[in-house]
Design a protein around this motif. Sequence first.
Motif, PDB file in Angstrom:
ATOM      1  N   ALA A  42       0.513   9.144  11.383  1.00 42.71           N
ATOM      2  CA  ALA A  42      -0.607   8.225  11.105  1.00 42.71           C
ATOM      3  C   ALA A  42      -1.559   8.153  12.293  1.00 42.71           C
ATOM      4  O   ALA A  42      -2.747   7.861  12.125  1.00 42.71           O
ATOM      5  CB  ALA A  42      -0.084   6.827  10.767  1.00 42.71           C
ATOM      6  N   LYS A  84      -8.113   6.304   7.176  1.00 46.97           N
ATOM      7  CA  LYS A  84      -9.349   5.697   7.675  1.00 46.97           C
ATOM      8  C   LYS A  84     -10.396   6.777   7.939  1.00 46.97           C
ATOM      9  O   LYS A  84     -11.590   6.505   7.873  1.00 46.97           O
ATOM     10  CB  LYS A  84      -9.076   4.872   8.930  1.00 46.97           C
ATOM     11  N   ASN A 109      -8.735  -2.020   1.892  1.00 44.07           N
ATOM     12  CA  ASN A 109      -7.342  -1.990   1.461  1.00 44.07           C
ATOM     13  C   ASN A 109      -7.339  -1.753  -0.045  1.00 44.07           C
ATOM     14  O   ASN A 109      -8.298  -2.106  -0.740  1.00 44.07           O
ATOM     15  CB  ASN A 109      -6.629  -3.296   1.791  1.00 44.07           C
ATOM     16  N   LEU A 148      -1.556   4.984   7.737  1.00 43.61           N
ATOM     17  CA  LEU A 148      -0.964   3.656   7.581  1.00 43.61           C
ATOM     18  C   LEU A 148      -0.100   3.333   8.793  1.00 43.61           C
ATOM     19  O   LEU A 148       0.770   4.108   9.171  1.00 43.61           O
ATOM     20  CB  LEU A 148      -0.082   3.606   6.328  1.00 43.61           C
ATOM     21  N   GLU A 167      -7.591   3.404   1.766  1.00 44.40           N
ATOM     22  CA  GLU A 167      -6.762   2.704   2.748  1.00 44.40           C
ATOM     23  C   GLU A 167      -5.868   3.667   3.516  1.00 44.40           C
ATOM     24  O   GLU A 167      -5.636   3.483   4.709  1.00 44.40           O
ATOM     25  CB  GLU A 167      -5.880   1.636   2.077  1.00 44.40           C
ATOM     26  N   GLY A 168      -5.366   4.693   2.843  1.00 45.20           N
ATOM     27  CA  GLY A 168      -4.358   5.573   3.443  1.00 45.20           C
ATOM     28  C   GLY A 168      -4.893   6.456   4.540  1.00 45.20           C
ATOM     29  O   GLY A 168      -4.145   6.905   5.408  1.00 45.20           O
ATOM     30  N   GLU A 219       0.799  -1.228   0.000  1.00 40.28           N
ATOM     31  CA  GLU A 219       0.000   0.000   0.000  1.00 40.28           C
ATOM     32  C   GLU A 219       0.835   1.284   0.000  1.00 40.28           C
ATOM     33  O   GLU A 219       0.403   2.300  -0.551  1.00 40.28           O
ATOM     34  CB  GLU A 219      -0.952   0.012   1.202  1.00 40.28           C
ATOM     35  N   ALA A 220       2.036   1.243   0.624  1.00 40.52           N
ATOM     36  CA  ALA A 220       2.756   2.509   0.835  1.00 40.52           C
ATOM     37  C   ALA A 220       3.016   3.259  -0.480  1.00 40.52           C
ATOM     38  O   ALA A 220       2.742   4.461  -0.565  1.00 40.52           O
ATOM     39  CB  ALA A 220       4.057   2.262   1.603  1.00 40.52           C
ATOM     40  N   VAL A 249      -0.311   4.773  -1.796  1.00 41.37           N
ATOM     41  CA  VAL A 249      -0.760   5.936  -1.021  1.00 41.37           C
ATOM     42  C   VAL A 249       0.157   7.131  -1.300  1.00 41.37           C
ATOM     43  O   VAL A 249      -0.268   8.284  -1.274  1.00 41.37           O
ATOM     44  CB  VAL A 249      -0.824   5.563   0.479  1.00 41.37           C
TER      45      VAL A 249
END
Length: 435
Positions: free
Chosen positions: A180, A105, A287, A149, A102-103, A73-74, A77
């Motif tokens: 985060a 919430k 995700n 994240l 995802e990045g 994901e990183a 994002v």
Amino acid sequence: MKLLVIGSGGREHALAWKLSRSNGVEQIFVAPGNGGTASTPRCRNVPLQATDLDGLLRFAQEAAVDLTVVGPEAPLVAGIVDRFRAAGLAIFGPSQAAARLEGSKAFAKAFMERHGIPTARARIFQDLAEAVAYVEGMETLPVIKASGLAGGKGVLLPETVQEAVAGLEAMLVHGRFGPAGATVLVEERLQGPELSILALTDGHTVGVMPPVQDHKRLLDGDRGPNTGGMGAFGPSPLATPELLDRVVREILEPTLAGLAAEGAPYVGVLYAGLMWTAQGPKVLEFNCRFGDPEAQVILPLLEDDLVPLLRACIEGSLDRFLPRWSSQAAVTVVMASQGYPGAYETGHPIHGIEDAEALGCRVFHAGTVLQRGRPVTAGGRVLNVTGVGACLEEAAALAYAGVGRIHFPGAVYRRDIARRGHPGAASRPPEPSSR
Ligand code: AMP
Ligand code: GLY
């Protein structure tokens, strides 16, 4: 055709393995890859980290890569898809705006509320006193989530109000999880069995994958600390065709329509982590990529070439080319290093992978490197041993037979992966209760 896979875990080994079987693929670069991708046919590791966006873009241009597939994901994002597209390169995954699902919430929760997508009720806080006052007024214990994240560690399930307050303080005052955790969600606690529904999408059409369940806790019986995942299985018997249909209509389609309407059309894998409550399926999290270890269960069940499917997503033509899935079942057992998810040793030689493969298992590497051509441990989650069979019991028996052949000092694994999917396991949401 030259491909680039970004990432270094079991998911990326499974992607590289599946892609290596696609027609017309000459070379797959994996950045940075692991010991498994180093020894997969047509694959070559390149020493670039998944978060080195400049380096990856330069490499893709210089090596004339035809298609890039992003595992973790990183980089999504951080906007890798936008960067590659701006340079005219084909890349599979959501844009930075779409990856906010995802990045952030906080973004995802507000988005679901705007579009009437069923999810746990939550409030968003940056101020400790306000968050504490809210928690103290709640009827049930909360779930506390860092908005950004946090590598799967940002969700707290406190057993007391004091514990909840301590968690809020850690995030909002002491900077646990850094930026985060500077914004938190305080969420109502839901009850019911959990399941993950992933779909390939071009932004309109939903190509649902076999529904899967994972095992996040370290120890048998779902005890011990949370991990990145100790195993997974699919298809989950929880997901009847009716439930799956409801998830597509009530969750996946409205999510895609909502993002498109907000100017952030979603291309890639959309992963909905769900709880099947007495009121129906509700989203715990989104995700923006394949799950790990879910991909190690799902990809061996895909009957089509993966490359044309990924291209159809990018080109917006998935409606003409929906994925076909095997009617078999798959189970993945994770073998981890002693001490994981805490501190662990590395550098131990691994034996028996070929023996497990000779039984018919697929062994996907996660934390491994090759030393003089032999695999040694290099991470917390070391190997993912996948069995495919006619039913979950058969698939699990094969995976565990493979695990039994593999040895490295301090190997740790759960003995009950997929047991939840067997007859007699919880297979319904709880009855509605009047509290
Ligand atoms: P997440 O990373 O948001 O999926 O959360 C990690 C785990 O925390 C989930 O797999 C659930 O087991 C649990 N969880 C998250 N949100 C809730 C909720 N609202 N109610 C109950 N359990 C939750
Ligand atoms: N296995 C959970 C995840 O990939 O996020």
